[in-house]
Design a protein around this motif. Structure first.
Motif, PDB file in Angstrom:
ATOM      1  N   ARG A   9     -26.807  24.930  34.543  1.00  0.00           N
ATOM      2  CA  ARG A   9     -25.594  24.634  35.308  1.00  0.00           C
ATOM      3  C   ARG A   9     -25.094  25.893  36.025  1.00  0.00           C
ATOM      4  O   ARG A   9     -24.626  25.832  37.158  1.00  0.00           O
ATOM      5  CB  ARG A   9     -24.519  24.099  34.348  1.00  0.00           C
ATOM      6  N   HIS A  10     -25.197  27.022  35.361  1.00  0.00           N
ATOM      7  CA  HIS A  10     -24.701  28.271  35.926  1.00  0.00           C
ATOM      8  C   HIS A  10     -25.631  28.814  37.011  1.00  0.00           C
ATOM      9  O   HIS A  10     -25.176  29.503  37.924  1.00  0.00           O
ATOM     10  CB  HIS A  10     -24.549  29.302  34.804  1.00  0.00           C
ATOM     11  N   PHE A  67     -20.788  28.150  49.068  1.00  0.00           N
ATOM     12  CA  PHE A  67     -20.614  28.125  47.612  1.00  0.00           C
ATOM     13  C   PHE A  67     -21.954  27.927  46.910  1.00  0.00           C
ATOM     14  O   PHE A  67     -22.268  28.592  45.919  1.00  0.00           O
ATOM     15  CB  PHE A  67     -19.642  26.996  47.229  1.00  0.00           C
ATOM     16  N   PHE A  82     -25.365  24.092  43.910  1.00  0.00           N
ATOM     17  CA  PHE A  82     -25.049  22.670  43.955  1.00  0.00           C
ATOM     18  C   PHE A  82     -24.105  22.375  45.116  1.00  0.00           C
ATOM     19  O   PHE A  82     -23.084  23.041  45.273  1.00  0.00           O
ATOM     20  CB  PHE A  82     -24.403  22.265  42.628  1.00  0.00           C
ATOM     21  N   VAL A  93     -27.984  26.965  39.052  1.00  0.00           N
ATOM     22  CA  VAL A  93     -28.348  26.158  40.218  1.00  0.00           C
ATOM     23  C   VAL A  93     -27.337  26.347  41.348  1.00  0.00           C
ATOM     24  O   VAL A  93     -26.190  26.721  41.129  1.00  0.00           O
ATOM     25  CB  VAL A  93     -28.421  24.640  39.886  1.00  0.00           C
ATOM     26  N   ASP A 137     -18.358  15.566  46.501  1.00  0.00           N
ATOM     27  CA  ASP A 137     -17.278  15.592  45.493  1.00  0.00           C
ATOM     28  C   ASP A 137     -16.742  16.996  45.241  1.00  0.00           C
ATOM     29  O   ASP A 137     -15.715  17.150  44.588  1.00  0.00           O
ATOM     30  CB  ASP A 137     -17.798  15.083  44.133  1.00  0.00           C
ATOM     31  N   LEU A 138     -17.484  17.997  45.700  1.00  0.00           N
ATOM     32  CA  LEU A 138     -17.131  19.369  45.351  1.00  0.00           C
ATOM     33  C   LEU A 138     -16.055  19.884  46.314  1.00  0.00           C
ATOM     34  O   LEU A 138     -16.269  19.922  47.521  1.00  0.00           O
ATOM     35  CB  LEU A 138     -18.388  20.238  45.438  1.00  0.00           C
ATOM     36  N   ALA A 139     -14.909  20.240  45.747  1.00  0.00           N
ATOM     37  CA  ALA A 139     -13.820  20.756  46.588  1.00  0.00           C
ATOM     38  C   ALA A 139     -13.504  22.187  46.177  1.00  0.00           C
ATOM     39  O   ALA A 139     -13.687  22.556  45.017  1.00  0.00           O
ATOM     40  CB  ALA A 139     -12.582  19.886  46.422  1.00  0.00           C
ATOM     41  N   ALA A 163     -28.136  19.090  37.610  1.00  0.00           N
ATOM     42  CA  ALA A 163     -27.304  20.300  37.630  1.00  0.00           C
ATOM     43  C   ALA A 163     -26.691  20.601  36.267  1.00  0.00           C
ATOM     44  O   ALA A 163     -26.137  21.681  36.067  1.00  0.00           O
ATOM     45  CB  ALA A 163     -26.193  20.142  38.663  1.00  0.00           C
ATOM     46  N   GLY A 164     -26.760  19.645  35.342  1.00  0.00           N
ATOM     47  CA  GLY A 164     -26.119  19.846  34.045  1.00  0.00           C
ATOM     48  C   GLY A 164     -24.650  19.490  34.068  1.00  0.00           C
ATOM     49  O   GLY A 164     -23.907  19.845  33.161  1.00  0.00           O
ATOM     50  N   LEU A 165     -24.222  18.772  35.094  1.00  0.00           N
ATOM     51  CA  LEU A 165     -22.824  18.344  35.177  1.00  0.00           C
ATOM     52  C   LEU A 165     -22.601  16.997  34.503  1.00  0.00           C
ATOM     53  O   LEU A 165     -21.467  16.626  34.207  1.00  0.00           O
ATOM     54  CB  LEU A 165     -22.384  18.253  36.643  1.00  0.00           C
ATOM     55  N   LEU A 193     -19.517  25.006  37.381  1.00  0.00           N
ATOM     56  CA  LEU A 193     -20.776  25.616  37.809  1.00  0.00           C
ATOM     57  C   LEU A 193     -20.715  27.142  37.752  1.00  0.00           C
ATOM     58  O   LEU A 193     -21.714  27.787  37.471  1.00  0.00           O
ATOM     59  CB  LEU A 193     -21.106  25.179  39.245  1.00  0.00           C
ATOM     60  N   PRO A 244     -19.890  18.709  29.904  1.00  0.00           N
ATOM     61  CA  PRO A 244     -20.307  17.362  29.519  1.00  0.00           C
ATOM     62  C   PRO A 244     -21.217  17.375  28.296  1.00  0.00           C
ATOM     63  O   PRO A 244     -21.930  18.322  28.086  1.00  0.00           O
ATOM     64  CB  PRO A 244     -21.072  16.873  30.745  1.00  0.00           C
ATOM     65  N   LYS A 283      -7.918  17.534  41.957  1.00  0.00           N
ATOM     66  CA  LYS A 283      -8.277  18.062  43.276  1.00  0.00           C
ATOM     67  C   LYS A 283      -9.775  18.316  43.407  1.00  0.00           C
ATOM     68  O   LYS A 283     -10.224  18.907  44.392  1.00  0.00           O
ATOM     69  CB  LYS A 283      -7.505  19.349  43.545  1.00  0.00           C
ATOM     70  N   HIS A 284     -10.537  17.922  42.398  1.00  0.00           N
ATOM     71  CA  HIS A 284     -12.006  18.022  42.415  1.00  0.00           C
ATOM     72  C   HIS A 284     -12.510  19.465  42.497  1.00  0.00           C
ATOM     73  O   HIS A 284     -13.618  19.698  42.964  1.00  0.00           O
ATOM     74  CB  HIS A 284     -12.585  17.195  43.567  1.00  0.00           C
TER      75      HIS A 284
END
Lengths: 205, 228
Positions: free
Chosen positions: A78-79, A144, A83, A81, A87-89, A53-55, B96, B228, B88-89
């Motif tokens: 990253r922009h 999302f 995802f 995809v 972990d994603l909140a 994802a490029g994260l 993104l 990153p 808060k993740h």
């Protein structure tokens, strides 16, 4: 979608300090196909998807993602995809509609697209994200990921917290995505019936 | 306005609106910063009172105390602008979906409004409680605006740098000290000149240059820090 849309990666290495999590992973997915990633907890499935994802930047290796024949750099990848990850909140203080509306504005999408997707995943518009059940939060993560109609879906634990209806919804959304010529990488798809599996990567501890 | 500029602006406004909506529902930063500012203000005014010294001596000392109160109020609330996204993740979703420079601009606008609100509340109270007359109110407001902008911009940039690190508060204090020192010296000098009736033109010009530099550096540096 063009056949020139393709994810191709090889020799992806990633370590955290002295802990080497990925030791030279490779794979390839074409439109309409799924790449399944399996392995026990801690084997690097999430790390691989974050690299794709490029994260996360891999320490070594090559990740090539093309759309319509054009190779995208990390920022563009990253922009573009879609995802989904445990972990994603999203914002607990905002309602479902406000969360989706916010990301619609960030992506320059009409509000109607967010509303359409919210109804598709079956979430109440006015409920605060902090008051959603775990399964509902997972539905919001799906919304999302799909909001901007990505060609590449990266799904980490896509069925987490889902009941039978949630699993059916996830299977339908993935099938629609693939039918439209999208491609997907799915980590830990144990309970998800995957159509058109292009390959499988089994990561070890 | 081109489509790209319009989209960028729309993203920045979306981040600003989202941050204020979340803030007004939790009031975490507002409560922290305002309580800190008011507590220190009361402590300073009770401890010193309307100083018996002459106007010249009070005008020399009190602007420094006002900026110390503002500095610590900012340090209590502004580091959170990025830190809470990591805690808060929600930072992953922003990475993104958002254009980094638009994200920085939205966060900067949030910090500015928050800090100007603190100044608007604290400065008049400080003047009243310390019974400090201001010779040039216009210059006084200009010094607060230019100094406040720089403080908010520098704090937002440092908050972005330390956002992904552990021990954010310590790192924030260490990194912000050299960045904020010249700003504070200029802001104190400009405020002192406004209080005493002197010429604050040079200090205000330097403050505006500092503000512009910090904004440009922030917009250029943030994408490198954030991704990153």
């Amino acid at each position: 979608m063009s056949e020139a849309t393709l994810l191709d990666f090889a020799g992806v290495v990633r370590a955290f300090g002295r802990l080497r999590v990925l030791g030279g992973v490779g794979g390839r997915v074409a439109p309409g196909e799924v790449l399944a990633v399996g392995g026990p907890n801690g084997s690097g499935k999430s790390t691989l998807l974050k690299c794709l994802a490029g994260l996360l930047a891999p320490d070594r290796g090559r990740i090539d993602y093309r759309e319509d024949g054009e190779s995208l750099d990390t920022a563009a990848r990253r922009h573009r995809v879609g995802f989904l990850s445990p972990d994603l909140a999203l914002y607990q203080e905002l309602s479902v509609a406000e969360n989706i509306g916010f990301f619609c504005r960030l992506r320059g999408l009409p509000a109607a697209r967010g509303e359409e997707l919210r109804a598709r995943v079956g979430l109440p518009a006015e409920r605060l994200c902090g008051a959603l059940s775990s399964g509902m939060r997972q539905r919001l993560r799906w919304a999302f990921a799909l909001l901007h109609r990505p060609r590449l879906l990266l799904l980490d634990e896509p069925l987490e917290h889902f009941d039978a209806a949630g699993v059916a919804l996830a299977a339908a959304l993935l099938a629609e995505h693939l039918d439209a010529g999208g491609l997907a990488v799915v980590a830990n798809p144990s309970h998800l019936e995957l159509p058109r599996v292009a390959g499988r990567i089994d990561l070890a501890l | 306005m081109s489509r790209a500029a319009s989209t960028w602006l729309s993203e920045a406004v979306a981040v600003f609106t989202k941050d204020w909506r979340c803030e007004l529902r939790t009031r975490y930063a507002l409560n922290t910063v305002l309580l800190f500012a008011l507590t220190t203000l009361v402590v300073v005014s009770v401890a010193l009172g309307p100083l018996g010294a002459d106007q010249q001596a009070r005008g020399a000392v009190l602007p420094m105390l006002l900026w110390l109160i503002l500095l610590f109020a900012a340090a209590a609330g502004l580091p959170r602008v990025f830190g809470h996204e990591e805690e808060k993740h929600t930072a992953t979703a922003l990475r993104l979906a958002a254009t980094p420079s638009a994200l920085f601009a939205g966060k900067l606008a949030f910090s500015l409004v928050l800090f100007f609100a603190i100044e608007a509340l604290t400065a008049p109270l400080f003047l009243a409680m310390m019974q400090l007359p201001v010779a040039h109110p216009g210059r006084f407001v200009a010094a607060l605006a230019a100094g406040g902008y720089g403080l908010a911009a520098a704090s937002t940039l440092v908050a972005a740098i330390v956002g992904q690190a552990r021990g954010q508060s310590t790192l924030f204090a260490v990194l912000s000290f050299p960045v904020l020192l010249p700003l504070l010296l200029l802001a104190i000098a400009a405020t002192r000149a406004a209080v005493l009736g002197g010429d604050a033109g040079a200090e205000l010009t330097q403050l505006v240059l500092y503000d512009a530099s910090m904004t440009i550096v922030g917009l250029m540096l943030f994408p490198v820090i954030w991704n990153p």
